[in-house]
Design a protein around this motif. Structure first.
Motif, PDB file in Angstrom:
ATOM      1  N   THR A  68      63.799  28.042  54.885  1.00 37.36           N
ATOM      2  CA  THR A  68      62.615  28.862  54.332  1.00 37.36           C
ATOM      3  C   THR A  68      61.082  27.749  54.528  1.00 37.36           C
ATOM      4  OG1 THR A  68      64.181  28.125  52.150  1.00 37.36           O
ATOM      5  CG2 THR A  68      62.038  28.068  51.588  1.00 37.36           C
ATOM      6  N   GLN A  69      61.018  26.707  54.871  1.00 37.36           N
ATOM      7  CA  GLN A  69      60.078  25.846  55.601  1.00 37.36           C
ATOM      8  C   GLN A  69      59.160  26.888  56.453  1.00 37.36           C
ATOM      9  OE1 GLN A  69      60.098  21.418  55.058  1.00 37.36           O
ATOM     10  NE2 GLN A  69      62.495  21.674  54.690  1.00 37.36           N
ATOM     11  N   ASP A  71      59.749  30.173  57.206  1.00 33.63           N
ATOM     12  CA  ASP A  71      59.223  31.407  57.092  1.00 33.63           C
ATOM     13  C   ASP A  71      58.386  30.980  55.989  1.00 33.63           C
ATOM     14  OD1 ASP A  71      60.127  34.107  55.610  1.00 33.63           O
ATOM     15  OD2 ASP A  71      59.451  32.734  53.392  1.00 33.63           O
ATOM     16  N   ARG A  72      57.300  29.967  54.962  1.00 38.21           N
ATOM     17  CA  ARG A  72      56.402  29.387  55.023  1.00 38.21           C
ATOM     18  C   ARG A  72      55.318  29.645  56.027  1.00 38.21           C
ATOM     19  NH1 ARG A  72      59.065  25.058  51.521  1.00 38.21           N
ATOM     20  NH2 ARG A  72      59.228  26.131  49.099  1.00 38.21           N
ATOM     21  N   GLN A  73      55.766  28.942  57.023  1.00 41.08           N
ATOM     22  CA  GLN A  73      54.971  28.475  57.940  1.00 41.08           C
ATOM     23  C   GLN A  73      54.635  30.037  58.986  1.00 41.08           C
ATOM     24  OE1 GLN A  73      52.973  25.803  58.630  1.00 41.08           O
ATOM     25  NE2 GLN A  73      52.246  26.396  60.223  1.00 41.08           N
ATOM     26  N   LYS A  75      54.169  32.673  57.268  1.00 51.60           N
ATOM     27  CA  LYS A  75      53.426  33.200  56.554  1.00 51.60           C
ATOM     28  C   LYS A  75      52.088  33.225  57.192  1.00 51.60           C
ATOM     29  CE  LYS A  75      57.022  35.044  53.906  1.00 51.60           C
ATOM     30  NZ  LYS A  75      57.864  35.015  52.189  1.00 51.60           N
ATOM     31  N   ALA A  76      51.832  31.495  57.341  1.00 49.33           N
ATOM     32  CA  ALA A  76      50.720  31.164  56.623  1.00 49.33           C
ATOM     33  C   ALA A  76      50.079  30.965  57.871  1.00 49.33           C
ATOM     34  CB  ALA A  76      50.782  29.492  56.842  1.00 49.33           C
ATOM     35  N   GLN A 113      62.974  40.881  54.570  1.00 49.37           N
ATOM     36  CA  GLN A 113      61.519  40.686  54.442  1.00 49.37           C
ATOM     37  C   GLN A 113      60.958  42.128  55.848  1.00 49.37           C
ATOM     38  OE1 GLN A 113      58.882  37.454  53.084  1.00 49.37           O
ATOM     39  NE2 GLN A 113      60.783  35.919  54.179  1.00 49.37           N
TER      40      GLN A 113
END
Length: 282
Positions: A68-69, A71-73, A75-76, A113
Motif C-alpha cells: 500500500t505504501q 502504491d502511494r509512492q 502515484k506520487a 489498476q
C-alpha cells in the motif's frame, strides 16, 4: 538495623513499585493485543518507533501494508491511474479478481489498476498490487490474451518475487543487515523495482508457469497467453519484454506446458468482438 515500622514502610513502597510495573506491562500487552478503531497492525505500531522491517518473516498482512505504501509512492512519482471510463476499470478488476480467486495465493486482497500509459506493459508489486497499462489492454486481441498477462503478474505476487528482490537489493545497497531494513528505504526500493529494475529470468519463468496454471484454473483458454507472447516477441515497441527478461524462449516454454493437455482450451475468453465492446471506452 531497621525498626519494624521502617521495614514495613519500605516493603510497602516496594510492593507498590512492583504492582505499578506489573500494571504497566499489562497495559502494554493489552494495547498491543486489542484492535483499535483504525485496525492498526503490530507492523504499524512497531514502525511508529523502530521503523524496521523483518523481511525474513513478513506476514501477509504486513506485506499488504508495505504494498500500500509502495502504491502511494508510485502515484506520487507519476504513475497515473486511468479514470476516464469507470467501466473499463471495473472490467479489468473483474478479470483480475476471477484470476486471484484461482491463484496460488488467494488469501490476500488484490488491487488491479489501469495505468494511463500507451506503452505495452504491466507490472506488479508486493501485497497484491497489479498495474495494467492502457497500451497493453489495447494491444490484446481478446480477454484470454489480457488475462494471460494479468495472471503472469499475479504469479510474481504469489511467488513473492518482489519481496525476494527487495531483500537482495537492500543487502546489495548496504541499507540492510541480514534480515532487517528500514521501512522508508524498503518502500523506495519497491518503487525502483516496479518502475525500473527487471525481474530475474528465473522469476519470469516462475511467473509464466504460475500464470499459465492460474489462467487454466480460472477457465480461460490458455492459448491466449501464448498468442499474446508471440505478438510481443515479434514486435519492437513493447516495453513488457524489456522489463520482463526472456528466459530462453518463453513461447516455447508456454507451448510445452500447453501440450500437456491439462486444460481443455475450449475457447473461453477468445471472442474478439466481445472484448472490444468491453474496452471501447479507452
Amino acid at each position: 538495623m531497621l525498626s519494624p515500622l521502617t521495614q514495613l514502610t519500605k516493603n510497602s513502597f516496594l510492593r507498590r513499585g512492583l504492582y505499578g510495573l506489573l500494571a504497566a506491562v499489562m497495559a502494554i500487552a493489552i494495547g498491543l493485543s486489542t484492535p483499535t478503531a483504525s485496525q492498526a497492525s503490530i507492523f504499524d505500531l512497531i514502525f511508529q518507533g523502530i521503523r524496521y522491517v523483518q523481511l525474513g518473516n513478513l506476514s501477509d498482512r504486513d506485506e499488504v501494508n508495505l504494498g500500500t505504501q509502495i502504491d502511494r509512492q508510485l502515484k506520487a512519482q507519476g504513475v497515473r491511474v486511468y479514470n476516464r471510463d469507470s467501466g473499463v476499470s471495473a472490467y479489468i478488476n473483474e478479470i483480475g479478481q476471477r484470476l486471484a480467486t484461482n491463484s496460488d495465493r488467494p488469501g490476500i486482497p488484490y488491487t488491479f489498476q489501469v495505468v494511463n500509459d500507451d506503452s505495452v506493459n504491466a507490472f506488479a508489486t508486493a501485497g497484491g498490487f497489479v498495474y495494467i497499462q492502457t497500451g497493453l489492454i489495447k494491444a490484446a486481441a481478446n480477454e484470454a490474451e489480457l488475462a494471460g498477462v494479468m495472471a503472469h503478474e499475479i504469479g510474481h505476487i504469489t511467488g513473492r518475487h518482489a519481496i525476494n528482490q527487495m531483500r537482495q537489493q537492500a543487502l546489495a545497497s548496504g541499507v540492510a543487515g541480514a534480515l532487517e531494513v528500514r521501512q522508508d528505504a524498503l518502500v523506495n526500493i519497491g518503487v525502483q523495482l516496479a518502475l525500473q529494475l527487471p525481474n530475474s529470468r528465473e522469476a519470469e519463468y516462475d511467473a509464466d508457469r504460475r500464470g499459465f496454471n492460474n489462467l487454466g484454473r480460472a477457465g480461460y483458454d490458455t492459448r491466449g497467453f501464448i498468442t499474446f507472447m508471440q505478438k510481443l516477441e515479434g514486435g519492437s515497441s513493447a516495453e513488457f519484454l524489456s522489463s520482463h527478461p526472456n528466459p530462453g524462449n518463453r513461447v516455447s516454454n508456454l507451448q510445452s506446458m500447453n501440450s500437456a493437455g491439462t486444460y481443455p482450451n475450449n475457447g473461453v475468453g477468445t471472442d474478439a468482438n466481445a472484448y472490444r465492446n468491453r474496452i471501447r471506452g479507452l
